[in-house]
Design a protein around this motif. Sequence first.
Motif, PDB file in Angstrom:
ATOM      1  N   GLY A  97     -14.570  -1.846 -39.013  1.00 39.60           N
ATOM      2  CA  GLY A  97     -15.461  -0.855 -39.617  1.00 39.60           C
ATOM      3  C   GLY A  97     -16.098  -1.386 -40.882  1.00 39.60           C
ATOM      4  N   GLY A  98     -16.949  -0.556 -41.469  1.00 36.85           N
ATOM      5  CA  GLY A  98     -17.693  -0.982 -42.644  1.00 36.85           C
ATOM      6  C   GLY A  98     -16.785  -1.379 -43.793  1.00 36.85           C
ATOM      7  N   THR A  99     -15.742  -0.609 -44.000  1.00 37.90           N
ATOM      8  CA  THR A  99     -14.860  -0.919 -45.119  1.00 37.90           C
ATOM      9  C   THR A  99     -14.219  -2.289 -44.925  1.00 37.90           C
ATOM     10  OG1 THR A  99     -14.484   1.401 -45.571  1.00 37.90           O
ATOM     11  CG2 THR A  99     -12.830  -0.131 -46.408  1.00 37.90           C
ATOM     12  N   CYS A 102     -16.737  -4.976 -45.741  1.00 36.21           N
ATOM     13  CA  CYS A 102     -16.960  -5.123 -47.186  1.00 36.21           C
ATOM     14  C   CYS A 102     -15.737  -5.768 -47.852  1.00 36.21           C
ATOM     15  CB  CYS A 102     -17.272  -3.765 -47.819  1.00 36.21           C
ATOM     16  SG  CYS A 102     -18.801  -3.021 -47.194  1.00 36.21           S
ATOM     17  N   HIS A 128     -21.031   1.321 -52.182  1.00 29.42           N
ATOM     18  CA  HIS A 128     -20.026   2.131 -51.473  1.00 29.42           C
ATOM     19  C   HIS A 128     -18.632   1.925 -52.090  1.00 29.42           C
ATOM     20  CE1 HIS A 128     -17.540   3.614 -48.143  1.00 29.42           C
ATOM     21  NE2 HIS A 128     -18.614   4.317 -47.794  1.00 29.42           N
ATOM     22  N   PRO A 174     -29.354   0.885 -46.708  1.00 30.03           N
ATOM     23  CA  PRO A 174     -29.530   1.542 -47.995  1.00 30.03           C
ATOM     24  C   PRO A 174     -28.183   1.985 -48.546  1.00 30.03           C
ATOM     25  CG  PRO A 174     -29.783   3.165 -46.266  1.00 30.03           C
ATOM     26  CD  PRO A 174     -29.398   1.865 -45.598  1.00 30.03           C
ATOM     27  N   TYR A 176     -25.341   4.705 -49.448  1.00 38.21           N
ATOM     28  CA  TYR A 176     -24.872   5.872 -48.691  1.00 38.21           C
ATOM     29  C   TYR A 176     -25.314   7.177 -49.344  1.00 38.21           C
ATOM     30  CZ  TYR A 176     -21.789   9.194 -46.387  1.00 38.21           C
ATOM     31  OH  TYR A 176     -21.314  10.269 -45.678  1.00 38.21           O
ATOM     32  N   ASP A 201     -24.872  -4.867 -48.264  1.00 39.59           N
ATOM     33  CA  ASP A 201     -24.136  -3.875 -47.491  1.00 39.59           C
ATOM     34  C   ASP A 201     -25.140  -3.033 -46.709  1.00 39.59           C
ATOM     35  OD1 ASP A 201     -22.573  -1.967 -46.410  1.00 39.59           O
ATOM     36  OD2 ASP A 201     -21.905  -1.067 -48.303  1.00 39.59           O
ATOM     37  N   CYS A 203     -24.186  -1.564 -43.897  1.00 39.55           N
ATOM     38  CA  CYS A 203     -23.294  -0.905 -42.937  1.00 39.55           C
ATOM     39  C   CYS A 203     -24.002   0.260 -42.249  1.00 39.55           C
ATOM     40  CB  CYS A 203     -22.036  -0.404 -43.648  1.00 39.55           C
ATOM     41  SG  CYS A 203     -20.854  -1.723 -43.950  1.00 39.55           S
ATOM     42  N   ILE A 204     -24.755   1.011 -43.031  1.00 39.51           N
ATOM     43  CA  ILE A 204     -25.355   2.227 -42.453  1.00 39.51           C
ATOM     44  C   ILE A 204     -26.828   2.027 -42.100  1.00 39.51           C
ATOM     45  CG2 ILE A 204     -26.053   3.424 -44.589  1.00 39.51           C
ATOM     46  CD1 ILE A 204     -24.491   5.912 -43.282  1.00 39.51           C
ATOM     47  N   ASP A 235     -22.769  -1.929 -39.396  1.00 38.58           N
ATOM     48  CA  ASP A 235     -21.777  -1.244 -38.552  1.00 38.58           C
ATOM     49  C   ASP A 235     -22.330  -0.899 -37.173  1.00 38.58           C
ATOM     50  OD1 ASP A 235     -20.165  -1.414 -40.727  1.00 38.58           O
ATOM     51  OD2 ASP A 235     -20.067   0.742 -41.129  1.00 38.58           O
ATOM     52  N   HIS A 237     -20.508   1.071 -35.214  1.00 40.74           N
ATOM     53  CA  HIS A 237     -20.065   2.448 -34.940  1.00 40.74           C
ATOM     54  C   HIS A 237     -20.864   3.483 -35.743  1.00 40.74           C
ATOM     55  CE1 HIS A 237     -16.461   2.067 -38.022  1.00 40.74           C
ATOM     56  NE2 HIS A 237     -17.602   2.211 -38.641  1.00 40.74           N
ATOM     57  N   LYS A 238     -21.912   3.034 -36.393  1.00 45.08           N
ATOM     58  CA  LYS A 238     -22.832   4.013 -37.008  1.00 45.08           C
ATOM     59  C   LYS A 238     -24.113   4.028 -36.161  1.00 45.08           C
ATOM     60  CE  LYS A 238     -20.897   4.131 -41.649  1.00 45.08           C
ATOM     61  NZ  LYS A 238     -19.894   3.049 -41.742  1.00 45.08           N
TER      62      LYS A 238
HETATM   63  C1  LIG Z   1     -23.266   1.577 -47.084  1.00 45.14           C
HETATM   64  C2  LIG Z   1     -21.885   1.748 -46.520  1.00 45.14           C
HETATM   65  N1  LIG Z   1     -20.953   0.801 -46.707  1.00 45.14           N
HETATM   66  C3  LIG Z   1     -19.712   0.910 -46.233  1.00 45.14           C
HETATM   67  C4  LIG Z   1     -19.323   2.021 -45.520  1.00 45.14           C
HETATM   68  C5  LIG Z   1     -17.900   2.133 -45.026  1.00 45.14           C
HETATM   69  O1  LIG Z   1     -17.888   2.195 -43.628  1.00 45.14           O
HETATM   70  P1  LIG Z   1     -16.628   2.717 -42.789  1.00 45.14           P
HETATM   71  O2  LIG Z   1     -16.530   4.184 -43.048  1.00 45.14           O
HETATM   72  O3  LIG Z   1     -17.019   2.368 -41.384  1.00 45.14           O
HETATM   73  O4  LIG Z   1     -15.434   1.985 -43.225  1.00 45.14           O
HETATM   74  C6  LIG Z   1     -20.257   3.044 -45.308  1.00 45.14           C
HETATM   75  C7  LIG Z   1     -19.869   4.274 -44.616  1.00 45.14           C
HETATM   76  O5  LIG Z   1     -20.595   5.229 -44.526  1.00 45.14           O
HETATM   77  C8  LIG Z   1     -21.574   2.907 -45.810  1.00 45.14           C
HETATM   78  O6  LIG Z   1     -22.491   3.849 -45.637  1.00 45.14           O
END
Ligand SMILES: Cc1ncc(COP(=O)(O)O)c(C=O)c1O
Length: 499
Positions: A97-99, A102, A128, A174, A176, A201, A203-204, A235, A237-238
Amino acid sequence: MSPHTGPLGAHEVRARLAALRQGDLPVHGGRTLAYVYDAGLAEVDALAREAVAAFAGSNGLDPTAFPSLLAMENDLVAFAAELLDAPETMVGTLTSGGTESCLLAVQGARDARPDVTRPSMVLPDTAHAAFHKAAHYFGVRAVVVPTTADHRADPAAMAAAIDETTVLVVASAPSYAHGVVDPVAEVAAAAAAAGVRCHVDACIGGWVLPYAARLGRQVSPWTFAVPGVTSISTDLHKYAYAPKGASLLLHRTPALRRPQYFADAGWPGYTMLNATLQSTRSGGPVAGAWATVRAIGHDGYLELTRRALAATDAIADGIAGLDGLRLVAQPDSTLVGATAEGALDVFTVCDEMAARGWFVQPQMSFGDLPASLHLAVSATTDPDAFSAALTDAVAAARAAGPVVADPEVVALLAALDPATLGEEELDALLAAGGLTETGDATGDAAGGGGGPVLPERMAGVNALLDAAPARLREAVLVAFLDRLARPAPLPAGPVGSAE
Ligand SMILES: Cc1ncc(COP(=O)(O)O)c(C=O)c1O
């Protein structure tokens, strides 16, 4: 036999799972505007679930044992390469996942610089929370730089914050909370000038912005086309609409990825070799993501992005035209932030939206920005239905009047030192905030109060949490989560008695 351990028949398992899901937010339909993303493609969804099920037991721990997973991972990285203007040298890793993406970007940056004894990273204040988690886990000091009035990173201030301890500079594409893309070119140039890694980042936005650009939208540069960008997270999964558990961390070169690997041959078992935080990795999310991405394809994503952006535009226009609400920023992608003005209370608007079947995420005040609501718009989100619900919700919230936190309680909260709070004080705070069951309390939770509970209307709780200093809010919410995450008490009676 205890109710927790007695075997259940298949029919009963299915029935209980279905019953458990009743309490969840809907995953489909585009009305849950955080946490989930819905393409509205039932066939793709079914295919992805089949793929998850087929590979759920496979283990990405050893890609030579499960070459299928490695092949799918490499395929996904190749797909992303086209979106990210990647050089041929780009390599990537599929994470959970995103976390995790990162976290690994920070860990890799730290471990690439063993010469720096007290490493730090420079972040815009909109980065984030995953980066603060990384700071916490990896002992990398977060140097947080205020953003400009438009909520974008301030490249000059970030450049000035870079020093000899800096191992990483971060930008979002961008962000979050506000949905705007940072000036990545300037931030990356500052990082490159100092010889420091720059992580974007995305992710989204990573599966949206490339298609937005192909649709002719103005997108400020953020990919590997920007000199100085060393890694990107995006990500699956987004906005790739894959089942949960899949993100990509991409590096410009293999050398940049190298410190991410962990190897240990210093024990009697197999030599552990990992590119991720996880060691055993289920093949389910890999296969689910691969099936989704290949079934949708570039043309499919272009169309999904067109729909999601059209819905975002319509929703943003609706908010801008609604008396009492104000956009935090014109959206650069599919995220919308809005604050309330005058007597309108944003938390009550969230409650009123929930009562109308829409989940809108409340965001607490931060710096000069008052509390806001956050929307992550999906391809299936119906902007007309949303705007109609929002108009009603705003009228109802206005009629209800704002929820005002008791000034005495607020003063009390401000005076508390979260570091010194014991379990009993935390229980008392949870009870005072309405986060504990009252009346015929069922449990004997710590401190003797009732069990944890979420009130149907959250505005009162949110107003209090918003008034609390951030560290106290963290402590109270951790205490709440801690009390939620406890198994149901076993029934009285001898162990092993019949159900
Ligand atoms: C910009 C950004 N970075 C990191 C994350 C963390 O992603 P995750 O919830 O999949 O761990 C998010 C989650 O919304 C995000 O929007």
